[in-house]
Design an enzyme around this catalytic site. Structure first.
Site, short mmCIF file in Angstrom:
data_model
loop_
_atom_site.label_atom_id
_atom_site.label_comp_id
_atom_site.label_asym_id
_atom_site.label_seq_id
_atom_site.Cartn_x
_atom_site.Cartn_y
_atom_site.Cartn_z
N SER A 32 8.71 -0.01 -2.11
CA SER A 32 9.79 0.40 -3.00
C SER A 32 11.15 0.17 -2.36
O SER A 32 12.09 -0.32 -3.00
CB SER A 32 9.64 1.87 -3.38
OG SER A 32 8.50 2.07 -4.18
N HIS A 53 12.34 9.35 -4.73
CA HIS A 53 12.77 8.08 -5.31
C HIS A 53 14.09 8.25 -6.05
O HIS A 53 14.98 7.40 -5.97
CB HIS A 53 11.70 7.55 -6.27
CG HIS A 53 10.56 6.87 -5.59
ND1 HIS A 53 10.33 5.51 -5.69
CD2 HIS A 53 9.58 7.35 -4.78
CE1 HIS A 53 9.26 5.19 -4.99
NE2 HIS A 53 8.78 6.29 -4.43
N ARG A 54 14.23 9.35 -6.77
CA ARG A 54 15.46 9.59 -7.52
C ARG A 54 16.65 9.73 -6.59
O ARG A 54 17.72 9.18 -6.84
CB ARG A 54 15.30 10.87 -8.36
CG ARG A 54 14.38 10.72 -9.56
CD ARG A 54 14.17 12.05 -10.24
NE ARG A 54 13.33 11.94 -11.43
CZ ARG A 54 12.68 12.95 -11.98
NH1 ARG A 54 12.77 14.17 -11.46
NH2 ARG A 54 11.96 12.76 -13.08
N GLY A 76 6.52 0.78 2.35
CA GLY A 76 7.91 0.36 2.28
C GLY A 76 8.19 -0.58 1.13
O GLY A 76 9.27 -1.18 1.06
N THR A 121 7.99 4.46 -14.13
CA THR A 121 6.79 4.55 -14.95
C THR A 121 5.99 5.82 -14.69
O THR A 121 5.09 6.14 -15.47
CB THR A 121 5.87 3.35 -14.68
OG1 THR A 121 5.44 3.40 -13.30
CG2 THR A 121 6.59 2.04 -14.94
N GLU A 146 12.82 6.14 -18.08
CA GLU A 146 11.46 6.55 -17.78
C GLU A 146 10.55 6.20 -18.96
O GLU A 146 10.77 6.66 -20.08
CB GLU A 146 11.41 8.05 -17.48
CG GLU A 146 12.25 8.43 -16.25
CD GLU A 146 12.14 9.92 -15.92
OE1 GLU A 146 11.38 10.61 -16.60
OE2 GLU A 146 12.82 10.35 -14.97
N GLY A 205 0.81 -1.20 0.00
CA GLY A 205 0.00 0.00 0.00
C GLY A 205 0.86 1.26 0.00
O GLY A 205 2.08 1.22 -0.12
#
Length: 337
Positions: free
Chosen positions: A20, A56-57, A18, A38, A68, A14
């Site tokens: 990722s 995230h990067r 955690g 994505t 991407e 969800g």
């Protein structure tokens, strides 16, 4: 973190679960990773979404290559289908892919056919592949037509992808629960420092299985009839053959140096951590995080052997075997530890 015996893994979870971070830890031992993003960059129209993408990067190691797919759902299928056996792919996430699939500019697109193409590409993928996807099936049914279309399409995609992957894991509140597996290797450590069972899927056809290390069940003190404590001997384990060329995970020295550099910037009272800095550095290197956390479910690996020369080699003949026997019996200093 390394999990043996798998080729493709689907990591479900969800929002802020955690998932990722767990997926990134699964490929943390790879020499190079091709990160397939994505999500469509919302630009200045949605600063919160832009901040999520940026987080995230920033978290990705510098050595990872990023591609991407953006608004082109077909590109993800092409990337997976054309991946080479020596590559490692991390796709984050299928929610962004479904969003592009449902883009009004592409309607009426055949979502079912696209999902089937994705599942087929995953089944034939030659590379090690980790896919991350949101689990939205546990929430309320969305009240808008577009929201319902997204939840339904993503649910269908998750089912198809799960059926094509070797293993499936659901991350809930940072805790992984394996939904699809047939083999159970030993526990591994995520980037957050939490030790979890790294149960894995069936071994790939044609890939030789690696020998497992000799494992002793932890000794649990048992109450004797007299009221005192006595050790309960652990069952003896089978012998293991260690072979040249075995792939053993090593601490990440780059992360260790980064963690020690970070400690130097912190304002600590007194003399600081002193010699414990090296412990923090080791924890960071093994966890793959510059901010390591305390270990849980600790296992001790005992390596023992006799060397030629006896006392001249620095050891008494037979001493290592004696200590190993003590460990099996639940006695001696190692059992106490």
């Amino acid at each position: 973190m390394s999990v043996d015996g798998w080729n493709t893994i689907l990591v479900l979870g969800g929002i802020r679960s955690g998932k990722s971070e767990y997926a990134e830890a699964l490929v943390g031992d790879a020499s190079s990773v091709r990160y397939v993003a994505t999500a469509v960059d919302a630009g200045h129209d949605d600063p919160d979404w832009a901040a999520r993408i940026e987080s995230h990067r920033v978290r990705r190691p510098a050595g990872w290559a990023t591609e991407e797919t953006g608004t082109d759902p077909a590109r993800l299928i092409e990337v997976i289908a054309s991946a080479k056996p020596d590559e490692t792919l991390l796709v984050d996430d299928l929610g962004g892919w479904v969003t592009a699939l449902l883009d009004p500019a592409r309607q009426s697109a055949d979502e079912v056919a696209r999902i089937d193409e994705l599942a087929t590409a995953i089944r034939g993928c030659a590379a090690r592949l980790v896919l991350v996807s949101p689990e939205v099936g546990l929430s309320l049914v969305p009240v808008t037509p577009l929201g319902r279309a997204f939840a339904d399409t993503l649910g269908s995609a998750n089912r198809a992808v799960a059926g094509s992957c070797d293993a499936v894991v659901l991350v809930v509140a940072g805790q992984p629960a394996w939904l699809k597996l047939e083999a159970t290797p030993g526990p591994t450590t995520t980037q957050s420092g939490r030790t979890v069972p790294a149960q894995a899927a069936p071994a790939r056809t044609g890939v030789p299985s690696r020998p497992s290390p000799e494992v002793f069940t932890p000794v649990v003190p048992a109450v004797a009839a007299s009221g005192g404590l006595r050790p309960t001997p652990a069952p003896a384990a089978v012998d293991v053959v260690f072979e040249t060329g075995m792939d053993l995970p090593l601490p990440d020295e780059d992360v260790r140096e980064q963690a020690l550099a970070r400690l130097a910037t912190l304002d600590m009272p007194g003399v600081g951590l002193g010699g414990l800095k090296q412990v923090v550095g080791f924890a960071a290197a093994t966890q793959g995080s510059v901010t390591p956390t305390a270990w849980e479910s600790v296992r001790v690996l005992l390596l023992h052997g006799d060397h030629e020369g006896g006392a001249s080699a620095g050891t008494t003949p037979g001493e290592s075997a004696r200590r190993a026997a003590q460990a099996r019996a639940g006695t001696g200093p190692l059992a106490g530890l």
